[in-house]
Design a protein around this motif. Structure first.
Motif, mmCIF file in Angstrom:
data_model
loop_
_atom_site.group_PDB
_atom_site.id
_atom_site.type_symbol
_atom_site.label_atom_id
_atom_site.label_comp_id
_atom_site.label_asym_id
_atom_site.label_seq_id
_atom_site.Cartn_x
_atom_site.Cartn_y
_atom_site.Cartn_z
ATOM 1 N N LEU A 111 0.883 -1.163 0.000
ATOM 2 C CA LEU A 111 0.000 0.000 0.000
ATOM 3 C C LEU A 111 0.917 1.209 0.000
ATOM 4 O O LEU A 111 1.574 1.509 0.989
ATOM 5 N N GLY A 112 0.999 1.891 -1.146
ATOM 6 C CA GLY A 112 2.085 2.827 -1.374
ATOM 7 C C GLY A 112 1.705 4.285 -1.354
ATOM 8 O O GLY A 112 0.709 4.697 -0.766
ATOM 9 N N GLY A 113 2.550 5.074 -2.050
ATOM 10 C CA GLY A 113 2.367 6.516 -2.099
ATOM 11 C C GLY A 113 3.490 7.294 -1.447
ATOM 12 O O GLY A 113 3.483 8.522 -1.460
ATOM 13 N N THR A 114 4.475 6.599 -0.864
ATOM 14 C CA THR A 114 5.589 7.261 -0.207
ATOM 15 C C THR A 114 6.899 6.894 -0.908
ATOM 16 O O THR A 114 6.969 5.947 -1.692
ATOM 17 N N THR A 116 1.986 -2.651 -6.184
ATOM 18 C CA THR A 116 1.825 -1.445 -5.372
ATOM 19 C C THR A 116 0.457 -0.847 -5.644
ATOM 20 O O THR A 116 0.085 -0.620 -6.806
ATOM 21 N N SER A 117 -0.292 -0.609 -4.599
ATOM 22 C CA SER A 117 -1.602 0.021 -4.716
ATOM 23 C C SER A 117 -1.488 1.493 -4.340
ATOM 24 O O SER A 117 -0.973 1.838 -3.272
ATOM 25 N N LEU A 118 -1.962 2.372 -5.226
ATOM 26 C CA LEU A 118 -1.973 3.809 -4.991
ATOM 27 C C LEU A 118 -3.416 4.286 -4.905
ATOM 28 O O LEU A 118 -4.254 3.885 -5.719
ATOM 29 N N ALA A 119 -3.685 5.145 -3.941
ATOM 30 C CA ALA A 119 -5.062 5.593 -3.721
ATOM 31 C C ALA A 119 -5.574 6.462 -4.853
ATOM 32 O O ALA A 119 -6.782 6.615 -5.019
ATOM 33 N N GLY A 120 -4.664 7.061 -5.624
ATOM 34 C CA GLY A 120 -5.090 7.898 -6.744
ATOM 35 C C GLY A 120 -5.350 9.344 -6.366
ATOM 36 O O GLY A 120 -5.875 10.111 -7.163
ATOM 37 N N ARG A 121 -4.935 9.764 -5.157
ATOM 38 C CA ARG A 121 -5.186 11.139 -4.723
ATOM 39 C C ARG A 121 -4.173 12.124 -5.292
ATOM 40 O O ARG A 121 -4.432 13.316 -5.345
ATOM 41 N N VAL A 122 -3.004 11.613 -5.689
ATOM 42 C CA VAL A 122 -1.983 12.462 -6.301
ATOM 43 C C VAL A 122 -2.009 12.237 -7.796
ATOM 44 O O VAL A 122 -1.912 11.104 -8.273
ATOM 45 N N PRO A 146 2.161 8.545 6.906
ATOM 46 C CA PRO A 146 1.868 8.379 8.340
ATOM 47 C C PRO A 146 0.498 8.886 8.771
ATOM 48 O O PRO A 146 0.005 8.494 9.833
ATOM 49 N N PHE A 147 -0.139 9.738 7.949
ATOM 50 C CA PHE A 147 -1.451 10.261 8.303
ATOM 51 C C PHE A 147 -2.589 9.559 7.565
ATOM 52 O O PHE A 147 -3.740 9.990 7.667
ATOM 53 N N ALA A 148 -2.292 8.480 6.858
ATOM 54 C CA ALA A 148 -3.338 7.711 6.163
ATOM 55 C C ALA A 148 -3.972 6.734 7.154
ATOM 56 O O ALA A 148 -3.893 5.509 6.997
ATOM 57 N N GLU A 149 -4.619 7.289 8.153
ATOM 58 C CA GLU A 149 -5.097 6.513 9.295
ATOM 59 C C GLU A 149 -6.113 5.447 8.905
ATOM 60 O O GLU A 149 -6.044 4.292 9.360
ATOM 61 N N SER A 150 -7.065 5.795 8.040
ATOM 62 C CA SER A 150 -8.111 4.833 7.700
ATOM 63 C C SER A 150 -7.565 3.686 6.864
ATOM 64 O O SER A 150 -8.003 2.534 7.005
ATOM 65 N N ILE A 151 -6.602 3.977 5.978
ATOM 66 C CA ILE A 151 -6.008 2.910 5.163
ATOM 67 C C ILE A 151 -5.269 1.922 6.051
ATOM 68 O O ILE A 151 -5.384 0.698 5.884
#
Length: 248
Positions: free
Chosen positions: A9-12, A32-38, A77-82
């Motif tokens: 679960l990526g993005g960093t 790698t799974s990206l949420a798609g927010r960026v 670090p702030f992706a609390e729900s994920i």
């Protein structure tokens, strides 16, 4: 024999480093799974999927369907729900899970930090502290500051921020890493008197903290949310590779 399947679960930056290290091993399949927010994610080795899973149940279904052997939560670090969903899905499926989190920042001599638990608490501090604010808390949290009509904000994010936002807002679209001379020049050019940021950790955006220290500016730092109960984080990619039994 099928290759071992690792879901990241990526993005960093750490997620990309881990994907590259795992993809170099022929016995490992990495997704790698990206949420798609960026809108402009960096290049990632291995397979990539974009978008959410539909909560913990959706992730659990995906882990089973794709025969995942290990899931690594290397999100922000702030992706609390994920993170919470990853832990629940791993528990439901019996798939081992690892949380990769770079260490948070720590104040040093000369720092003027005000640590708070949320964006709302950060906003509550500002009227008595600031006039011109450098806000680097991401593009999705500006609603917490939208009511501060008397303050001027300079907002930096990778993609355009989403409203509502403060009426006096300048937007800088940029992606780190940022150097100390760049950050010092930005603070001076925009006459910033207060920095507001999240405790993201890492080196890519840490120079703004050094620049604020050198200019004797106060910093409002939003603390990280706690990890789910019973979960401990690994702080480095090498530690995750060791857990997986894969050499870097």
């Amino acid at each position: 024999m099928s290759p071992r399947h690792v879901l990241i679960l990526g993005g960093t930056t750490e997620a990309r480093e881990l994907a590259a290290a795992l993809a170099a091993h022929p016995g490992v399949r990495v997704t790698t799974s990206l949420a798609g927010r960026v809108g402009r994610p960096g290049a990632v080795a291995g397979d990539v999927r974009i978008g959410g899973f539909g909560g913990a149940q959706g992730l659990a279904d995906w882990l089973r369907a794709e025969h995942v052997d290990t899931v690594v939560d290397a999100t922000h670090p702030f992706a609390e729900s994920i993170t919470a969903n990853a832990v629940r899905a791993a528990t439901a499926t019996g798939v081992p899970a690892v949380v990769l989190r770079r260490p948070g920042w720590r104040p040093g001599p000369g720092d003027r930090w005000h640590e708070v638990a949320s964006l709302d608490e950060a906003a509550a501090l500002l009227p008595g502290l600031a006039h011109r604010v450098f806000l680097t808390t991401g593009r999705l949290g500006l609603a917490s500051f939208a009511h501060l009509t008397d303050l001027h904000f300079v907002v930096r994010s990778v993609d355009p921020p989403e409203p509502p936002m403060p009426p006096q807002t300048e937007v800088l679209l940029s992606r780190g890493p940022f150097t100390l001379p760049e950050e010092s020049a930005l603070l001076r050019e925009h006459r910033i008197d207060t920095l507001v940021t999240k405790d993201s950790g890492g080196t890519a955006t840490a120079a703004k903290l050094t620049a604020a220290r050198q200019l004797a500016l106060p910093v409002v730092l939003v603390r990280r949310p706690p990890l789910p109960e019973g979960v401990e984080a690994v702080s480095e990619v090498a530690g995750v590779l060791e857990r997986l039994g894969v050499s870097g």
